[in-house]
Design a protein around this motif. Structure first.
Motif, PDB file in Angstrom:
ATOM      1  N   LYS A  60       1.312  -1.381  -0.375  1.00 44.90           N
ATOM      2  CA  LYS A  60      -0.314  -0.012  -0.233  1.00 44.90           C
ATOM      3  C   LYS A  60       1.023   1.471  -0.121  1.00 44.90           C
ATOM      4  CE  LYS A  60      -3.739   0.442   2.914  1.00 44.90           C
ATOM      5  NZ  LYS A  60      -4.094  -0.230   3.873  1.00 44.90           N
ATOM      6  N   GLY A  68       2.233   1.183  -3.406  1.00 43.45           N
ATOM      7  CA  GLY A  68       1.302   1.437  -4.844  1.00 43.45           C
ATOM      8  C   GLY A  68       1.020   0.380  -5.205  1.00 43.45           C
ATOM      9  N   TRP A 122       9.906   3.802  -8.645  1.00 45.78           N
ATOM     10  CA  TRP A 122       9.769   4.762  -8.031  1.00 45.78           C
ATOM     11  C   TRP A 122      10.762   5.196  -7.738  1.00 45.78           C
ATOM     12  CZ3 TRP A 122      12.460   3.465  -3.684  1.00 45.78           C
ATOM     13  CH2 TRP A 122      12.436   4.033  -2.433  1.00 45.78           C
TER      14      TRP A 122
END
Length: 543
Positions: A397, A400, A417
């Motif tokens: 979470k 993502g 990321w």
């Protein structure tokens, strides 16, 4: 136990089409995957064909002796007593013995057998016994002598049974001494973190392995420790006492070998005509039987009326092979194509639990079942799970990530990321410098080459070294950025190693001991109680 359904990649289009009830695959099997529709018909066929199987009283007597040794529990003996009754049926499934039970899917397969037997009994209102057979006859030692557990950083470590076995004897015949077991248990002790469950777990597996002289016995006792209270009966396919019971079936396999070979060839043709890749080899000269010769398991061929292996170590006429069978039934074993026929000649199988690879090669056997006077049973895909721990769910979470991202796009997502974490664009900045350097350096090299021809070669070498150094500096800059975000990258690696270690589904790599050490055994009982549908779906579950 609640779970979220997520698609899991499969290696078999035939199995997937069977699970989805597509017509091309459906024609290769006897029953539809929605097993409740055919359960009553299958039970009636088994009632009418009782005389095609070995005497169930003899079978029950053998099972009492074997289970008394490795699976001694009141519920197990009650199951065997029920199996001796004339109207009792079986849900079965099997697996080769693996170190410390092997990958998680073995646990799920055994749980599937128990859950499906309970569901069938409820639907039929007659005894249905769960029975798990161990393929101790298999000889691929390197496939079963290891398993995997995560270390304290979450990285997967191989736990291996030391000692080299160079032969091709059945796994059940390979002796393992106490020191070899102790070396394995020391590795486990080191890898498992301290929890409230660890002392009892280590005590249990230590006692099991100290009382086992081979991998199949240890495997059986491990499965017993987890499933005996559910009444799961065990059977080792390589047990000499079982082989003596199976001797008449092997005799039929030999006498009908030509007919069966033709049936398997026909099955292969139907699979290919339906547009599927061959799930298993169907050799024109294959006898589909193994013979154990001086500790080596040899696949037999049939050519010009003689049964022999490829290297010519043994050669038998049919009459001589039958004589050998009568004197030494323990020297014979099935291959993947005749094992289903043996199973249904021994057990009153209402349904069989299979992995997707197994479902695929069973697609070759329908005509062989018919030629052998049998009927293919109901095939149920085993239960399939990914265990999602809270910490990894939290990190997914945070970054993502979806389950499918982890399955298919993990490296790409991680690089994206990382790129977002830095305003300094490494590749772009280095590309600019390199381009500017060449703009300045290129003309200089052209000029010095006119001064002396030898300077051109020196200049090219110099340019190559400068480019190498710039590439090295760029790599070190990337590494420094990764080090800067080391904690976060450990989160990413932890997610990967938990859900898809080495790029494979969790259930095909992780060993159950990690989860037994963390959560105890109750979650296995919960899996069994919560499972009543066998539709090939994959569930992501939290413990």
């Amino acid at each position: 136990m609640n779970g979220i359904t997520e698609a899991l990649r499969s290696g078999s289009r035939l199995a997937e089409d069977y699970i989805c009830s597509r017509d091309a695959a459906r024609g290769l099997y006897e029953y539809d995957i929605r097993w409740e529709s055919g359960l009553q018909a299958r039970a009636e066929w088994l009632d009418q064909s009782e005389n095609t199987r070995i005497d169930r009283r003899d079978l029950a007597e053998y099972l009492r002796i074997y289970n008394k040794r490795v699976n001694d529990h009141g519920e197990v003996h009650a199951s065997i007593t029920r199996l001796a009754e004339q109207d009792a049926l079986v849900v079965t499934g099997g697996q080769q013995s693996g170190l410390l039970t092997g990958p998680l899917f073995v646990i799920y397969k055994a749980a599937s057998v128990v859950a499906a037997a309970r569901e069938a009994e409820e639907r039929l209102q007659r005894p249905v016994v769960p029975l798990f057979w161990i393929a101790g006859e298999d000889h691929d030692w390197d496939e079963v002598n290891h398993t995997y557990l995560p270390d304290h950083l979450g990285d997967m470590k191989k736990v291996k049974l030391q000692g080299r076995f160079a032969g091709r004897d059945s796994v059940s015949n390979v002796h393992v001494d106490t020191q070899q077991w102790m070396n394995v248990l020391e590795q486990v002790e080191h890898l498992l973190p301290d929890t409230i469950h660890k002392p009892g777990l280590m005590k249990c597996i230590t006692e099991i392995h100290q009382s086992s002289s081979n991998l199949s016995d240890a495997f059986a006792r491990m499965i017993s420790a987890l499933f005996a209270s559910s009444g799961l009966v065990l059977m080792d396919a390589s047990d000499p006492d079982l082989r003596r019971l199976e001797q008449p079936v092997f005799e039929r396999l030999i006498r009908k070998n030509e007919v069966l070979r033709s049936a398997y060839t026909q099955g292969a043709s139907l699979v290919q005509q339906a547009g599927y890749a061959m799930p298993a080899e169907v050799a024109e000269d294959g006898a589909n039987l193994f013979y154990i010769h001086e500790g080596t398991r040899l696949l037999l061929l049939l050519k010009d009326g003689l049964y022999s292996d490829r290297k010519g170590l043994v050669s038998f006429s049919e009459e001589r092979l039958l004589q050998e069978l009568g004197e030494h039934p323990e020297r014979f074993s099935n291959n993947v194509l005749t094992r289903p026929l043996m199973q249904d000649s021994v057990l009153p199988v209402a349904a069989v639990i299979l992995g997707q690879g197994e479902i695929a090669y069973w697609g070759l056997t329908r005509e062989a079942f018919r030629q052998f006077g049998l009927q293919m049973p109901i095939l149920l895909p085993r239960l399939s799970f990914t265990i999602m721990e809270d910490i990894h769910h939290k990190h997914m979470k945070q970054y993502g990530l979806s389950f499918q991202d982890v399955q298919y796009h993990m490296e790409e997502k991680k690089e994206q990321w990382l790129a977002q974490q830095e305003t300094f664009q490494v590749d772009e900045q280095f590309d600019k410098v390199q381009e500017a350097f060449l703009d300045l350096y290129g003309p200089l090299l052209d000029e010095i080459a006119e001064i002396h021809p030898g300077l051109e070669r020196i200049g090219d070498t110099n340019l190559s070294k400068i480019n190498e150094q710039m590439q090295y500096l760029k790599q070190q800059t990337h590494k420094a950025i990764e080090d800067k975000h080391n904690v976060s990258l450990r989160h990413w690696n932890g997610i990967q190693n938990s859900l898809f270690p080495t790029g494979k589904p969790q259930e095909r790599v992780h060993n159950a001991l990690f989860y037994l050490n963390r959560y105890g055994t109750e979650w296995i009982d919960e899996l069994i109680k919560a499972s009543s549908e066998f539709l090939g779906e994959h569930k992501v579950i939290a413990l």
